[in-house]
Design a protein around this motif. Sequence first.
Motif, PDB file in Angstrom:
ATOM      1  N   GLU A   1      63.136  32.076   0.627  1.00  7.68           N
ATOM      2  CA  GLU A   1      64.536  31.804   0.922  1.00  7.68           C
ATOM      3  C   GLU A   1      64.672  31.341   2.370  1.00  7.68           C
ATOM      4  OE1 GLU A   1      66.717  35.345   0.117  1.00  7.68           O
ATOM      5  OE2 GLU A   1      66.475  35.206  -2.064  1.00  7.68           O
ATOM      6  N   ARG A   2      65.729  30.589   2.633  1.00  7.92           N
ATOM      7  CA  ARG A   2      66.027  30.084   3.984  1.00  7.92           C
ATOM      8  C   ARG A   2      64.787  29.407   4.587  1.00  7.92           C
ATOM      9  NH1 ARG A   2      67.182  35.273   4.567  1.00  7.92           N
ATOM     10  NH2 ARG A   2      66.077  35.445   6.550  1.00  7.92           N
ATOM     11  N   ALA A   3      64.156  28.565   3.778  1.00  8.82           N
ATOM     12  CA  ALA A   3      62.886  27.952   4.190  1.00  8.82           C
ATOM     13  C   ALA A   3      63.039  27.098   5.441  1.00  8.82           C
ATOM     14  CB  ALA A   3      62.313  27.109   3.047  1.00  8.82           C
ATOM     15  N   GLY A   4      64.117  26.320   5.544  1.00  7.48           N
ATOM     16  CA  GLY A   4      64.294  25.474   6.710  1.00  7.48           C
ATOM     17  C   GLY A   4      64.454  26.270   7.987  1.00  7.48           C
ATOM     18  N   GLU A   5      65.275  27.299   7.927  1.00  9.42           N
ATOM     19  CA  GLU A   5      65.488  28.161   9.094  1.00  9.42           C
ATOM     20  C   GLU A   5      64.186  28.839   9.511  1.00  9.42           C
ATOM     21  OE1 GLU A   5      67.495  32.569   9.641  1.00  9.42           O
ATOM     22  OE2 GLU A   5      68.472  31.138   8.282  1.00  9.42           O
ATOM     23  N   ARG A   6      63.446  29.331   8.546  1.00 11.62           N
ATOM     24  CA  ARG A   6      62.190  30.008   8.848  1.00 11.62           C
ATOM     25  C   ARG A   6      61.142  29.032   9.363  1.00 11.62           C
ATOM     26  NH1 ARG A   6      62.195  34.193   3.681  1.00 11.62           N
ATOM     27  NH2 ARG A   6      63.162  35.934   4.817  1.00 11.62           N
ATOM     28  N   LEU A   7      61.125  27.844   8.805  1.00 11.22           N
ATOM     29  CA  LEU A   7      60.176  26.836   9.278  1.00 11.22           C
ATOM     30  C   LEU A   7      60.386  26.567  10.758  1.00 11.22           C
ATOM     31  CD1 LEU A   7      58.033  24.604   8.885  1.00 11.22           C
ATOM     32  CD2 LEU A   7      59.900  23.075   8.211  1.00 11.22           C
TER      33      LEU A   7
END
Length: 202
Positions: A178-184
Amino acid sequence: MDRAGRQSRVAKLPPRERILDAAEELFSREGIRAVGVQAIADRAETTKMALYRHFATKDALVEEWLRIVAADYTAAFDRLAQAHPDDPRAQILGLARFIADGLPGISHRGCPFINSVAELPDRTHPARRLIEAHKVRQLRRLTDLCVRAGLPDPQDTAAELTFLLEGAQVSVQNGSVERAGERLMRIVEAVLDRHPAAGPTG
């Protein structure tokens, strides 16, 4: 864009561009192997004969579609180089942001390169060679940015960043993170901060 809006836009395109637009939509949604030439011609509101006047084979059409996809990534590198000519770190973060911002768009259809490699096991296929050459150039540019940013072990750092960027695309496709962009973005920043740059080397 709704169906009526798309039809209005596509109707204004020259035949070759209509064919490429139809191929992009169908290949992305259904896969290369599942889509026949007739389906592409129908979607482009043309004929198979007209399609073959522009593209000698379906493989040639696949290759040209992926060439356009690759050009979008190259253009992103170029835009960042122009926007931050003396700040390689900003260029690396900008590339990560480009990938992060694109994640919602591939969450259902997936990355065109990843999907295409899976469908093209023959490494001599022209489209497969195009993808591999594109990835080599992309890693080379990322490594150069790591060198210019003064990061230690630039080749390893560029490889690590590549794993992160491509892994994020796979993860958002399969829905595992989840929230892959933020975590990336947070992880890429951590990688860069872990080895403070010695300063731009221009």
